[in-house]
Design a protein around this motif. Structure first.
Motif, short mmCIF file in Angstrom:
data_model
loop_
_atom_site.label_atom_id
_atom_site.label_comp_id
_atom_site.label_asym_id
_atom_site.label_seq_id
_atom_site.Cartn_x
_atom_site.Cartn_y
_atom_site.Cartn_z
N LEU A 57 -9.09 -1.68 8.51
CA LEU A 57 -7.74 -1.33 8.08
C LEU A 57 -7.33 -2.15 6.87
N LEU A 58 -7.61 -3.45 6.91
CA LEU A 58 -7.24 -4.34 5.81
C LEU A 58 -7.96 -3.92 4.53
N GLY A 59 -9.26 -3.60 4.66
CA GLY A 59 -10.04 -3.14 3.51
C GLY A 59 -9.47 -1.86 2.93
N TYR A 60 -9.04 -0.96 3.80
CA TYR A 60 -8.47 0.32 3.35
C TYR A 60 -7.15 0.10 2.62
N PHE A 61 -6.28 -0.73 3.21
CA PHE A 61 -4.99 -1.01 2.57
C PHE A 61 -5.18 -1.64 1.19
N LYS A 62 -6.12 -2.59 1.09
CA LYS A 62 -6.36 -3.24 -0.20
C LYS A 62 -6.92 -2.28 -1.24
N SER A 63 -7.75 -1.34 -0.79
CA SER A 63 -8.37 -0.38 -1.72
C SER A 63 -7.33 0.56 -2.30
N ARG A 64 -6.19 0.71 -1.63
CA ARG A 64 -5.13 1.58 -2.15
C ARG A 64 -4.38 0.90 -3.28
N SER A 108 0.81 -1.22 0.00
CA SER A 108 0.00 0.00 0.00
C SER A 108 0.84 1.27 0.00
N PHE A 109 1.97 1.20 0.69
CA PHE A 109 2.82 2.39 0.82
C PHE A 109 4.17 2.11 0.17
N HIS A 128 2.73 15.09 2.62
CA HIS A 128 2.69 13.77 3.25
C HIS A 128 1.52 12.93 2.73
N ASP A 129 1.64 11.61 2.93
CA ASP A 129 0.56 10.68 2.61
C ASP A 129 -0.28 10.52 3.88
N ILE A 130 -1.43 11.21 3.94
CA ILE A 130 -2.19 11.30 5.19
C ILE A 130 -3.49 10.49 5.14
N THR A 131 -3.76 9.81 6.25
CA THR A 131 -5.02 9.08 6.43
C THR A 131 -5.62 9.48 7.77
N GLY A 132 -6.89 9.86 7.76
CA GLY A 132 -7.60 10.16 8.99
C GLY A 132 -8.37 8.94 9.46
N ILE A 133 -8.14 8.51 10.69
CA ILE A 133 -8.89 7.38 11.26
C ILE A 133 -9.81 7.93 12.34
#
Length: 287
Positions: free
Chosen positions: A280-287, A32-33, A200-205
């Protein structure tokens, strides 16, 4: 908490979250990153199907048979965890508070970064910067971060996400992977986020409790605001009150998603009782 109790809790969090990062997130996190680029690793003999553009002609001429250059991704990245420690995080209507879930998610992300040999830094914030731990590598460093998350006592109970993002830009000069963990009950931060997201590569949780989403019909209740220390009597039997309460929550949720997406940043919404693993897993895969 006494030192022995803190260490016991650190160990418990380590066992739970490291297992998750080892078996689930490290691979997804890695893909993902992306790293900064490709660096030369070695040369090897040409094999059928290799890209001819990778042939090292100097080595090929020396050995009189084709050799190619092998490159690998330059992996070293920096992860920054921006964690809200304001008063509203100490809320929960079940057996877990929002701050408990924030702790687990932060630990899981930190161990995932460690698996990839990345640096991890921490900023604890309220409406001021409560603590800054510069990015470093290693398990010992991650355990220090977890220890601070468990036992830190903030000076202020209020929230200002924008101020934390502004501070991030000052102390972290190179591009970083940034996770902002908060309930985002805060002032407007769009302008600061826009500037930070360019760098930056930003994600809001966004962590929330189900009782922030809807009120139960239980008659008159006394509501206490943990950030302003004010109390208010609310009649939950009034349908219009419950409707207005739910509407306010959805507006906050929509604003959070809209602002982050508009600024080119990612978003994850997690209820306290949700499986943050799946989210989190769903978010990482969607990237």
């Amino acid at each position: 908490m006494e030192t022995k109790d803190i260490l016991k809790k650190v160990k418990k969090i380590e066992i739970k979250t490291k297992r998750l990062s080892d078996h689930i997130f490290s691979g997804e996190y890695h893909t993902s990153f992306k790293g900064k680029g490709m660096t030369f690793s070695e040369v090897r003999q040409y094999q059928f199907g290799d890209d001819v553009r990778a042939i090292d002609w100097n080595v090929t001429a020396r050995y009189n048979e084709p050799y190619i250059k092998v490159f690998e991704e330059e992996r070293e990245l920096t992860m920054m965890l921006l964690v809200d420690v304001s008063g509203s995080e100490a809320f929960g209507s079940t057996n877990q508070f929002k701050e408990d879930i924030v702790l687990e998610i932060a630990a899981t992300l930190a161990f995932s970064a460690t698996q990839n040999n990345d640096k991890i830094g921490l900023i604890l914030f309220s409406d001021q910067i409560e603590l800054f731990i510069p990015p470093k590598k290693g398990k010992t460093h991650v355990l220090r971060i977890i220890r601070e998350l468990i036992d830190f006592k903030p000076k202020s109970l209020k929230t200002d996400v924008g101020f934390a993002l502004e501070y991030l830009s000052k102390v972290v000069k190179k591009k970083a992977i940034v996770f902002v963990l908060s309930d985002f009950i805060t002032h407007s931060f769009e302008q600061t986020l826009r500037i930070s997201a360019k760098k930056h590569d930003i994600t809001g949780i966004r962590i929330y409790d189900k009782r922030e989403k809807e009120l139960p019909n239980v008659g008159l209740i006394n509501v206490f605001d943990a950030e302003t220390h004010t109390e208010q009597l609310i009649n939950t039997s009034d349908a219009s009150v419950r409707k207005a309460y739910a509407s306010h929550f959805h507006k906050q949720e929509e604003n959070f998603t809209k602002v982050f997406q508009k600024c080119g940043a990612g978003t994850i919404n997690i209820e306290v009782n949700d499986s943050y693993v799946k989210k989190l897993l769903g978010y990482f895969k969607s990237r």
